[in-house]
Write a protein that holds these residues in place. Structure first.
Motif, PDB file in Angstrom:
ATOM      1  N   UNK A  63       0.830  -1.209   0.000  1.00 27.10           N
ATOM      2  CA  UNK A  63       0.000   0.000   0.000  1.00 27.10           C
ATOM      3  C   UNK A  63       0.861   1.255   0.000  1.00 27.10           C
ATOM      4  N   UNK A  64       1.968   1.224   0.728  1.00 26.17           N
ATOM      5  CA  UNK A  64       2.860   2.383   0.811  1.00 26.17           C
ATOM      6  C   UNK A  64       3.425   2.735  -0.554  1.00 26.17           C
ATOM      7  N   UNK A  65       3.994   1.754  -1.242  1.00 26.51           N
ATOM      8  CA  UNK A  65       4.573   2.005  -2.568  1.00 26.51           C
ATOM      9  C   UNK A  65       3.480   2.417  -3.552  1.00 26.51           C
ATOM     10  N   UNK A  66       2.324   1.771  -3.456  1.00 24.70           N
ATOM     11  CA  UNK A  66       1.221   2.064  -4.372  1.00 24.70           C
ATOM     12  C   UNK A  66       0.630   3.452  -4.138  1.00 24.70           C
ATOM     13  N   UNK A  67       0.911   4.060  -2.978  1.00 30.80           N
ATOM     14  CA  UNK A  67       0.311   5.357  -2.658  1.00 30.80           C
ATOM     15  C   UNK A  67       0.885   6.497  -3.491  1.00 30.80           C
ATOM     16  N   UNK A  68       2.063   6.299  -4.079  1.00 26.83           N
ATOM     17  CA  UNK A  68       2.672   7.280  -4.985  1.00 26.83           C
ATOM     18  C   UNK A  68       2.916   6.566  -6.307  1.00 26.83           C
ATOM     19  N   UNK A  69       2.217   6.969  -7.335  1.00 23.39           N
ATOM     20  CA  UNK A  69       2.196   6.198  -8.584  1.00 23.39           C
ATOM     21  C   UNK A  69       3.450   6.451  -9.414  1.00 23.39           C
ATOM     22  N   UNK A  70       4.577   6.017  -8.851  1.00 25.57           N
ATOM     23  CA  UNK A  70       5.865   6.243  -9.517  1.00 25.57           C
ATOM     24  C   UNK A  70       6.667   4.963  -9.642  1.00 25.57           C
ATOM     25  N   UNK A  71       6.066   3.809  -9.348  1.00 26.90           N
ATOM     26  CA  UNK A  71       6.816   2.548  -9.322  1.00 26.90           C
ATOM     27  C   UNK A  71       6.776   1.854 -10.677  1.00 26.90           C
ATOM     28  N   UNK A  72       7.666   0.867 -10.820  1.00 28.42           N
ATOM     29  CA  UNK A  72       7.851   0.198 -12.105  1.00 28.42           C
ATOM     30  C   UNK A  72       6.588  -0.558 -12.518  1.00 28.42           C
ATOM     31  N   UNK A  73       6.514  -0.881 -13.817  1.00 33.95           N
ATOM     32  CA  UNK A  73       5.360  -1.592 -14.340  1.00 33.95           C
ATOM     33  C   UNK A  73       5.712  -2.341 -15.611  1.00 33.95           C
ATOM     34  N   UNK A  74       4.736  -3.035 -16.166  1.00 33.50           N
ATOM     35  CA  UNK A  74       4.962  -3.837 -17.363  1.00 33.50           C
ATOM     36  C   UNK A  74       3.729  -3.735 -18.253  1.00 33.50           C
ATOM     37  N   UNK A  75       3.927  -3.448 -19.536  1.00 35.59           N
ATOM     38  CA  UNK A  75       2.803  -3.064 -20.385  1.00 35.59           C
ATOM     39  C   UNK A  75       1.805  -4.194 -20.609  1.00 35.59           C
ATOM     40  N   UNK A  76       2.262  -5.431 -20.770  1.00 42.24           N
ATOM     41  CA  UNK A  76       1.342  -6.514 -21.078  1.00 42.24           C
ATOM     42  C   UNK A  76       0.492  -6.902 -19.877  1.00 42.24           C
ATOM     43  N   UNK A  77       0.993  -6.663 -18.675  1.00 42.41           N
ATOM     44  CA  UNK A  77       0.179  -6.905 -17.478  1.00 42.41           C
ATOM     45  C   UNK A  77      -0.771  -5.751 -17.205  1.00 42.41           C
ATOM     46  N   UNK A  78      -0.525  -4.617 -17.863  1.00 35.51           N
ATOM     47  CA  UNK A  78      -1.271  -3.387 -17.594  1.00 35.51           C
ATOM     48  C   UNK A  78      -1.230  -3.062 -16.101  1.00 35.51           C
ATOM     49  N   UNK A  79      -0.073  -3.323 -15.493  1.00 32.43           N
ATOM     50  CA  UNK A  79       0.017  -3.114 -14.058  1.00 32.43           C
ATOM     51  C   UNK A  79       1.430  -3.222 -13.525  1.00 32.43           C
ATOM     52  N   UNK A  80       1.535  -3.585 -12.242  1.00 29.54           N
ATOM     53  CA  UNK A  80       2.776  -3.431 -11.496  1.00 29.54           C
ATOM     54  C   UNK A  80       3.135  -4.712 -10.738  1.00 29.54           C
ATOM     55  N   UNK A  81       4.423  -5.031 -10.751  1.00 28.86           N
ATOM     56  CA  UNK A  81       4.918  -6.258 -10.145  1.00 28.86           C
ATOM     57  C   UNK A  81       5.638  -5.974  -8.835  1.00 28.86           C
ATOM     58  N   UNK A  82       6.694  -5.160  -8.909  1.00 20.51           N
ATOM     59  CA  UNK A  82       7.587  -4.992  -7.776  1.00 20.51           C
ATOM     60  C   UNK A  82       6.926  -4.433  -6.542  1.00 20.51           C
ATOM     61  N   UNK A  83       5.838  -3.671  -6.697  1.00 19.06           N
ATOM     62  CA  UNK A  83       5.124  -3.050  -5.591  1.00 19.06           C
ATOM     63  C   UNK A  83       4.696  -4.086  -4.560  1.00 19.06           C
ATOM     64  N   UNK A  84       4.378  -5.303  -4.985  1.00 18.39           N
ATOM     65  CA  UNK A  84       3.999  -6.375  -4.062  1.00 18.39           C
ATOM     66  C   UNK A  84       5.176  -7.290  -3.741  1.00 18.39           C
ATOM     67  N   UNK A  85       6.031  -7.535  -4.735  1.00 15.80           N
ATOM     68  CA  UNK A  85       7.124  -8.501  -4.556  1.00 15.80           C
ATOM     69  C   UNK A  85       8.128  -8.029  -3.513  1.00 15.80           C
ATOM     70  N   UNK A  86       8.568  -6.770  -3.584  1.00 17.59           N
ATOM     71  CA  UNK A  86       9.605  -6.312  -2.660  1.00 17.59           C
ATOM     72  C   UNK A  86       9.158  -6.361  -1.198  1.00 17.59           C
ATOM     73  N   UNK A  87       8.011  -5.803  -0.815  1.00 21.80           N
ATOM     74  CA  UNK A  87       7.626  -5.879   0.602  1.00 21.80           C
ATOM     75  C   UNK A  87       7.498  -7.313   1.103  1.00 21.80           C
ATOM     76  N   UNK A  88       6.972  -8.200   0.267  1.00 16.28           N
ATOM     77  CA  UNK A  88       6.834  -9.593   0.681  1.00 16.28           C
ATOM     78  C   UNK A  88       8.198 -10.269   0.810  1.00 16.28           C
ATOM     79  N   UNK A  89       9.104  -9.962  -0.089  1.00 15.39           N
ATOM     80  CA  UNK A  89      10.458 -10.510  -0.012  1.00 15.39           C
ATOM     81  C   UNK A  89      11.133 -10.085   1.286  1.00 15.39           C
TER      82      UNK A  89
END
Length: 449
Positions: free
Chosen positions: A79-105
């Protein structure tokens, strides 16, 4: 399915191409800057208090002096990373990966001894699993869902690897994460921007919860987006095509769909001079989803981040979009000039740009002046894609801008220096680096007015 599970547990650092390793480092570095900036939002403050009260535990929270459980830390970080829409993304997913992966890691790594090579290998693996899960879900589902619907599958894979689940438990974790992932409606958030954002915090929570449950014997298989015959081609190139190399980095802290329009008006800005009052109308021609970013005069940072008109106005004023522009302050999104320019933006759906979406996102601008003169840009795409990447200096400038005044003076410098040492870090050095990621933000600017 067995191929996927084997990849999760058997991927070795030595199998990663050098470009993949350094892309993982860049993703990590970019995400940490966005996480720091997230502490300036009301959303970040609400979630910090919420997880500490409802998910108590000993896992450090990202850039906070407080702790929560592993589930709480993953939820908060997403939620913290997602609160500022500046994080990495991928066009075919139409969304974002690292925003969830890093905190869980980070949550899953707590209390476990691993070195920098294993940390980066697990990060890459999470990106590869989550990206393919996103592509597969978009290919098989009728609804347009948020990133949380699928990035939790990558989270489950990360936790399964670090917690050393067996092969069957891993399949159960992946199936539960897919089942419980929030199939939230992305266009609802676009049309009515609020703090729900892209669902990634809840995706992280679903993923880590599913893996922990699977370790206790909970069953959840199968994960159809991983195992169904119709999506097999998406998974057959694991370890050959590296989707982490196809992530984009954002130049500005607003929705990616608005950024082609930002680049289009920036082309015209030198011809306008300092007098923006001469602008009568700003016409943006773009793809359908971009036109849905329709909030003209945002009242919250969430509305500003999902507003194409406001993004264009901010870019015309500053020739960029700084985090301060989307802040809920009089000098930020409430600035009269930004609000006035935003009200002059008119969006048009362009069929030729629709045909290229989502793999490509395009826009062009027409600015009509009070004297009737019309300025027209060339078609533009957002910066930061693999074909037009942000260079290292730009990523470092972005980090500095996002973290300015929020970290103790030496911490930002150490984070920039140490992140490139990750491939060579032993367990002790990695532990020290991770500790830097729980350095509490400082200064009165922590929360927006």
């Amino acid at each position: 399915m067995q191929q996927v599970v084997d990849f999760i547990h058997d991927l070795k650092f030595e199998a990663l191409p050098e470009r993949v390793v350094w892309q993982a480092v860049a993703c990590l570095f970019d995400l940490t800057g966005v996480a720091v900036a997230g502490h300036t939002t009301r959303l970040g403050k609400i979630m910090e208090r919420f997880v500490c009260e409802q998910f108590p535990g000993e896992v450090p929270l990202l850039f906070s002096a407080r702790t929560a459980s592993a589930c709480g830390a993953a939820l908060f970080g997403g939620m913290l990373i997602d609160s500022v829409d500046a994080h990495d993304g991928q066009v075919l997913t139409k969304g974002h990966v690292g925003v969830a992966i890093l905190p869980a890691l980070l949550a899953a790594a707590h209390g476990r001894e691993l070195d920098g090579r294993e940390f980066l290998t697990t990060l890459v693996m999470g990106y590869e699993i989550a990206t393919r899960a996103g592509i597969a879900l978009h290919a098989t589902a009728a609804d347009y869902h948020t990133s949380g619907a699928w990035n939790g599958i990558g989270v489950a894979a990360v936790v399964a690897r670090l917690h050393k689940l067996d092969r069957q438990q891993t399949q159960e974790a992946l199936g539960a994460a897919e089942f419980y992932g929030p199939r939230s409606q992305m266009m609802r958030c676009i049309d009515h921007p609020t703090m729900v954002k892209d669902g990634s915090g809840w995706g992280a929570l679903a993923g880590i919860s599913s893996a922990l449950l699977a370790g206790a014997g909970f069953t959840g298989a199968p994960a159809v987006t991983l195992a169904a015959a119709e999506v097999a081609p998406i998974w057959n190139d694991l370890g050959q095509r590296w989707y982490i190399l196809e992530q984009y980095f954002k130049a500005y802290p607003v929705c990616r769909w608005a950024q082609p329009a930002v680049e289009a008006v920036r082309q015209l800005r030198p011809r306008l001079g300092a007098d923006l009052g001469q602008i009568r109308e700003i016409h943006i021609h773009t793809f359908h989803e971009g036109t849905r970013l329709h909030t003209v005069q945002p009242g919250t940072t969430e509305q500003a981040q999902y507003s194409l008109p406001f993004s264009v106005a901010a870019a015309l004023m500053d020739d960029t979009i700084r985090p301060q522009a989307i802040a809920e302050t009089e000098q930020g999104l409430y600035h009269p000039a930004r609000q006035s320019l935003s009200a002059r933006v008119i969006c048009h759906e362009e069929a030729r740009y629709n045909a290229l979406f989502p793999a490509e996102r395009w826009a062009h601008a027409r600015i009509i002046l009070n004297n009737g003169e019309e300025l027209v840009s060339e078609p533009a795409i957002a910066r930061g894609n693999p074909e037009n990447p942000l260079v290292q200096a730009e990523l470092e400038d972005k980090f500095d801008t996002l973290t300015q005044g929020l970290l103790p003076d030496d911490i930002g410098r150490r984070l920039k220096q140490r992140v490139r040492e990750l491939p060579a870090m032993d367990a002790g050095a990695l532990s020290e680096y991770i500790a830097l990621l729980s350095t509490s933000v400082t200064g009165s600017s922590r929360t927006q007015a």
